[in-house]
Design an enzyme around this catalytic site. Structure first.
Site, PDB file in Angstrom:
ATOM      1  N   HIS A  99      75.633  76.041  73.287  1.00  0.00           N
ATOM      2  CA  HIS A  99      74.848  76.731  73.595  1.00  0.00           C
ATOM      3  C   HIS A  99      73.689  76.269  71.773  1.00  0.00           C
ATOM      4  CE1 HIS A  99      77.818  79.341  71.466  1.00  0.00           C
ATOM      5  NE2 HIS A  99      77.087  79.855  71.056  1.00  0.00           N
ATOM      6  N   HIS A 101      72.590  77.830  69.340  1.00  0.00           N
ATOM      7  CA  HIS A 101      72.571  78.745  68.433  1.00  0.00           C
ATOM      8  C   HIS A 101      73.493  77.566  66.923  1.00  0.00           C
ATOM      9  CE1 HIS A 101      73.414  82.431  70.428  1.00  0.00           C
ATOM     10  NE2 HIS A 101      72.176  82.279  69.959  1.00  0.00           N
ATOM     11  N   ASP A 103      75.737  77.841  64.807  1.00  0.00           N
ATOM     12  CA  ASP A 103      76.829  77.854  64.427  1.00  0.00           C
ATOM     13  C   ASP A 103      77.437  76.443  65.153  1.00  0.00           C
ATOM     14  OD1 ASP A 103      76.462  79.794  66.273  1.00  0.00           O
ATOM     15  OD2 ASP A 103      78.621  81.206  65.557  1.00  0.00           O
ATOM     16  N   HIS A 104      77.090  76.362  66.207  1.00  0.00           N
ATOM     17  CA  HIS A 104      77.992  75.379  67.062  1.00  0.00           C
ATOM     18  C   HIS A 104      76.501  74.055  67.811  1.00  0.00           C
ATOM     19  CE1 HIS A 104      80.318  78.663  68.838  1.00  0.00           C
ATOM     20  NE2 HIS A 104      79.145  79.398  68.454  1.00  0.00           N
ATOM     21  N   HIS A 174      74.433  84.598  76.602  1.00  0.00           N
ATOM     22  CA  HIS A 174      74.567  84.419  75.323  1.00  0.00           C
ATOM     23  C   HIS A 174      73.142  84.221  74.700  1.00  0.00           C
ATOM     24  CE1 HIS A 174      76.338  85.240  71.431  1.00  0.00           C
ATOM     25  NE2 HIS A 174      76.032  83.639  71.071  1.00  0.00           N
ATOM     26  N   TYR A 206      70.209  91.854  71.311  1.00  0.00           N
ATOM     27  CA  TYR A 206      69.986  92.172  72.605  1.00  0.00           C
ATOM     28  C   TYR A 206      69.849  93.454  73.894  1.00  0.00           C
ATOM     29  CZ  TYR A 206      71.693  87.490  72.623  1.00  0.00           C
ATOM     30  OH  TYR A 206      71.847  86.076  71.569  1.00  0.00           O
ATOM     31  N   HIS A 240      84.480  79.625  69.901  1.00  0.00           N
ATOM     32  CA  HIS A 240      84.974  80.272  68.766  1.00  0.00           C
ATOM     33  C   HIS A 240      86.163  79.970  69.241  1.00  0.00           C
ATOM     34  CE1 HIS A 240      81.566  82.134  66.238  1.00  0.00           C
ATOM     35  NE2 HIS A 240      81.181  82.023  67.518  1.00  0.00           N
TER      36      HIS A 240
END
Length: 288
Positions: A99, A101, A103-104, A174, A206, A240
């Site tokens: 996805h 974001h 952090d990915h 997400h 959210y 994660h």
């Protein structure tokens, strides 16, 4: 299993609630960039991420596929991990994502430039990758270097290279294009299926309904749970490390576990159950 992830995810969500430019560092980011020696999971599947932010290398006779990269500064680490396994980063032909974001997808621009790979991203997340996060429905700000998407995919589309095929399953909620992947693999001579789960985390702030940027988040999230339940999940993998007990399973492998600890359908089910329970709790609070 999942609780230790909430602090950094809450910190990530907090960035959306302040009217300041995206900071260079986020609380918890140093833990996300802590190195982990790369290792083999299955016959052509390797772990090349950090101790918390996963990245997976799928090796084929015609080149390799890289799934995720972590935060922006993790790019060189991922490439070093690829080299440490004896592979050439220039053999990475395709970049795919769980996805969009930071952090990915953070180092995708750097990884694309370093490898020359084609970037394949879901339709829902492609604009976010190309804007560096500015078009994200929740964060609305640039949080990583933008990267050009070469191919846009939808639910059920496949990514194939060298006789290896991954199937994309859009498990939105997400993010709008959150993508889980299935991949046939061989473990100890037996045919198995790996399921790479995107994320079933509902970030603070959210809204299941009523968000003009994502009015059908709740319906998508519920559909994603059903989609994941329908998948065969032998090897349980995710975006994660904490979702999958990465470090514990790695330790078991080093200790000579008789069976591959990543073969964990029970853990996979427990993670999906946890995501569904989170949805029900938010529904009970009126969806906000």
């Amino acid at each position: 299993m999942f609780l230790r992830l909430f602090a950094p995810l809450v910190a990530l969500a907090a960035l959306a609630l302040v009217a300041t430019p995206a900071p260079a560092a986020v609380p918890g980011e140093d833990l996300w960039s802590e190195p982990l020696a790369p290792f083999k999971i299955a016959d052509n599947l390797y772990y090349v991420g950090s101790k918390e932010l996963t990245a997976f290398l799928i090796v084929t006779p015609k080149g390799d596929i890289l799934l995720d990269g972590g935060v922006p500064k993790n790019g060189p680490m991922v490439l070093d991990n690829v080299r440490a396994l004896g592979f050439d980063p220039h053999d990475i032909k395709i970049l795919i994502n769980s996805h969009a974001h930071f952090d990915h997808a953070g180092p995708f621009a750097m990884l694309k430039q370093a490898t020359g790979a084609q970037m394949v991203i879901s339709r829902g997340d492609a604009p976010v990758i190309e804007s560096g996060g500015e078009t994200d429905f929740f964060f609305h700000k640039r949080m990583f270097p933008p990267a050009k998407v070469d191919r846009v995919i939808d639910d059920g589309d496949t990514v194939s290279l060298g006789g290896v095929t991954l199937t994309a399953h859009i498990t939105a909620g997400h993010t709008k294009g959150c993508t889980s992947w299935t991949l046939p693999v061989t473990v100890d001579g037996q045919a198995k299926q790996a399921l790479f789960i995107c994320s079933l985390t509902l970030l603070p702030g959210y809204r299941l309904t009523g968000d003009p940027g994502y009015p059908n988040l709740g319906a998508d999230f519920a559909r994603s749970i059903a989609t994941l339940r329908a998948q065969r999940c032998d090897l349980f993998l995710a975006s994660h490390g904490g979702f999958i007990d990465l470090l514990k399973k790695r330790e078991a492998m080093l200790a000579g576990a008789k069976t591959n600890p990543f073969i964990d359908p029970a853990g996979c089910k427990a993670y999906i159950d946890h995501g569904e329970a989170s949805l029900h709790r938010l529904e009970a609070r009126g969806g906000q």
